[in-house]
Write an enzyme that holds these catalytic residues in place. Structure first.
Site, PDB file in Angstrom:
ATOM      1  N   SER A 313     -35.454   0.419  51.372  1.00 26.32           N
ATOM      2  CA  SER A 313     -34.119  -0.182  51.314  1.00 26.32           C
ATOM      3  C   SER A 313     -33.068   0.650  52.048  1.00 26.32           C
ATOM      4  O   SER A 313     -33.163   0.839  53.250  1.00 26.32           O
ATOM      5  CB  SER A 313     -33.743  -0.421  49.849  1.00 26.32           C
ATOM      6  OG  SER A 313     -32.636  -1.271  49.733  1.00 26.32           O
ATOM      7  N   ASP A 324     -33.050   5.228  65.765  1.00 28.30           N
ATOM      8  CA  ASP A 324     -32.696   4.389  66.910  1.00 28.30           C
ATOM      9  C   ASP A 324     -31.570   4.991  67.751  1.00 28.30           C
ATOM     10  O   ASP A 324     -31.494   4.753  68.964  1.00 28.30           O
ATOM     11  CB  ASP A 324     -32.275   2.994  66.439  1.00 28.30           C
ATOM     12  CG  ASP A 324     -33.461   2.101  66.131  1.00 28.30           C
ATOM     13  OD1 ASP A 324     -34.597   2.608  66.152  1.00 28.30           O
ATOM     14  OD2 ASP A 324     -33.256   0.900  65.860  1.00 28.30           O
ATOM     15  N   LYS A 338     -38.491  -2.842  52.884  1.00 25.06           N
ATOM     16  CA  LYS A 338     -37.570  -3.771  52.209  1.00 25.06           C
ATOM     17  C   LYS A 338     -36.336  -3.917  53.084  1.00 25.06           C
ATOM     18  O   LYS A 338     -35.467  -3.054  53.109  1.00 25.06           O
ATOM     19  CB  LYS A 338     -37.171  -3.270  50.822  1.00 25.06           C
ATOM     20  CG  LYS A 338     -36.233  -4.232  50.090  1.00 25.06           C
ATOM     21  CD  LYS A 338     -35.831  -3.700  48.720  1.00 25.06           C
ATOM     22  CE  LYS A 338     -34.898  -4.671  48.005  1.00 25.06           C
ATOM     23  NZ  LYS A 338     -33.576  -4.784  48.624  1.00 25.06           N
TER      24      LYS A 338
END
Length: 414
Positions: A313, A324, A338
């Site tokens: 999560s 990223d 999730k």
């Protein structure tokens, strides 16, 4: 003539009264919802307005409401059961009803304190089984050796097969010092019965320490166990303190961190980034919102993040954002997967409703739901106990140190 006018008036008035009475009879059922029916309608409207899947699991959502309201609802328990049945038709374990006690418990959990066994749990989306995301560090469950992905088959002899997440959590909570027995199933092992003593669990989410590698690199070690309301403030204090002590690189340990508040994850990402997108959110219209770094970062030192199957999560939002943006390298195992966002609504009777309102994508538009995030360096290891974290027995930690020493030397930090 006067008589005729009176007759016409009487007939006209009688017809008007008859029409008014008939209209009242026709409209009365729609206007006379009971308190129980109003609560059902309140839940239905929130889901209708905000739920991520506009097909509502490929069903006529209005017809679902109508079917529920056709049956009498004697009291709040019957109403709560009916609402649970209505939500179950969505086939989404994260969209769920919380009775007043469960709602208060959830608020306490995100605020930083709870009493129970210390397990973060989820319903496996593929088989519907109650599954451990992670035990909270230092909790009774952690000390008893319960692991991520363990399946909880029974609580005090009651099968979990038909329990909601909150019903299961409620059965495991209780006064400090009381006992609860869990039947656990683990991959490749026989079922085991574990007896736990409930305790008050302090949810201080940050552990920090300055360590020096064998090559002499001062490394700030940070372990974040949950994204609660004070996580970003506590982590900021820890980073500032480690900077003053001379940290030249950092390890952020998100292993077995089940997530928590979305905003907390965003705020923590901002501690590490000068600029860049942190996360995209996508609702059922496909509209993308985004959260951006505000800068400046608290430190520009090299960073490695430790992840495993219990990283879920908000932890995945943070890990994905820093990976990223090229701010951190990830070491460990593929994360839980999730990628859905829930919003919490307080209802008119003091109960609550958690609704999946959106999904998230990493800055490079990766949808990680059910897929997880793959580390830059995959290191698998057998389960270790709390005392072994960050030691020679912790292969993932040792791999992170090796990366940081290399990066620090290249950057001329040592």
């Amino acid at each position: 003539m006067g008589f005729m006018n009176k007759q016409v008036f009487r007939v006209g008035f009688s017809l008007l009264m008859a029409f008014w009475l008939a209209l009242g009879t026709l409209t009365q059922p729609a206007m006379a919802l009971t308190g129980e029916q109003k609560l059902v309608s309140e839940v239905w409207r929130i889901v209708n307005r905000t739920y991520l899947d506009e097909t509502f699991n490929h069903q006529n959502w209005a017809a679902v409401r109508q079917k529920i309201l056709e049956k009498p609802l004697a009291d709040s328990n019957a109403t709560y059961t009916a609402i649970g049945k209505m939500l179950k038709s969505l086939d989404d374990p994260f969209t769920r009803f919380l009775d007043p006690e469960q709602y208060r418990s959830l608020q306490v959990n995100t605020s930083g304190e709870l009493t129970g066994v210390g397990l973060q749990i989820a319903l496996n989306s593929e088989n519907g089984k109650l599954e451990v995301v992670t035990p909270i560090a230092g909790s009774p469950a952690d000390k008893a050796g319960i692991r991520p992905r363990d399946r909880i088959l029974k609580i005090e002899g009651v099968s979990t097969e038909n329990l909601t997440l909150d019903e299961a959590a409620t059965r495991m909570r209780g006064p400090s010092g009381s006992l609860v027995t869990l039947l656990i199933e683990r991959e490749g092992e026989t079922e085991m019965e574990i007896r736990l003593t409930r305790d008050r669990i302090a949810l201080n989410p940050v552990v920090s320490d300055l360590r020096v590698s064998t090559e002499g690199t001062p490394i700030g070690y940070l372990r974040l166990t949950q994204f609660n309301a004070n996580a970003s403030t506590e982590l900021a204090h820890a980073i500032s303190s480690l900077e003053k002590k001379g940290a030249a690189a950092y390890i952020l340990d998100l292993r077995n961190n089940p997530g928590g508040l979305l905003q907390s994850g965003i705020e923590i990402a901002r501690l590490w980034l000068d600029s860049g997108t942190i996360v995209y959110t996508v609702n059922r219209q496909g509209i993308q919102g985004s959260f951006e770094a505000l800068g400046p970062a608290l430190t520009k030192d090299p960073l490695v993040i430790l992840v495993n199957q219990g990283t879920a999560s908000a932890s995945e939002i943070l890990a994905g954002a820093l990976q990223d943006n090229g701010r951190a390298q990830l070491v460990g195992e593929t994360t839980f997967g999730k990628g859905l966002i829930q919003s919490l609504f307080e209802l008119s009777d003091g109960s609550g409703l958690a609704v999946t309102i959106a999904k998230y994508e990493t800055p490079q538009h990766r949808d990680i739901n059910k897929l997880g995030i793959k580390p830059d360096k995959v290191i698998s290891q057998a389960a270790i106990n709390r005392e072994q974290i960050g030691t020679e027995a912790d292969l993932q930690y040792q791999a992170a140190v090796e990366l940081l020493v290399k990066n620090s030397v290249v950057a001329g930090k040592v």
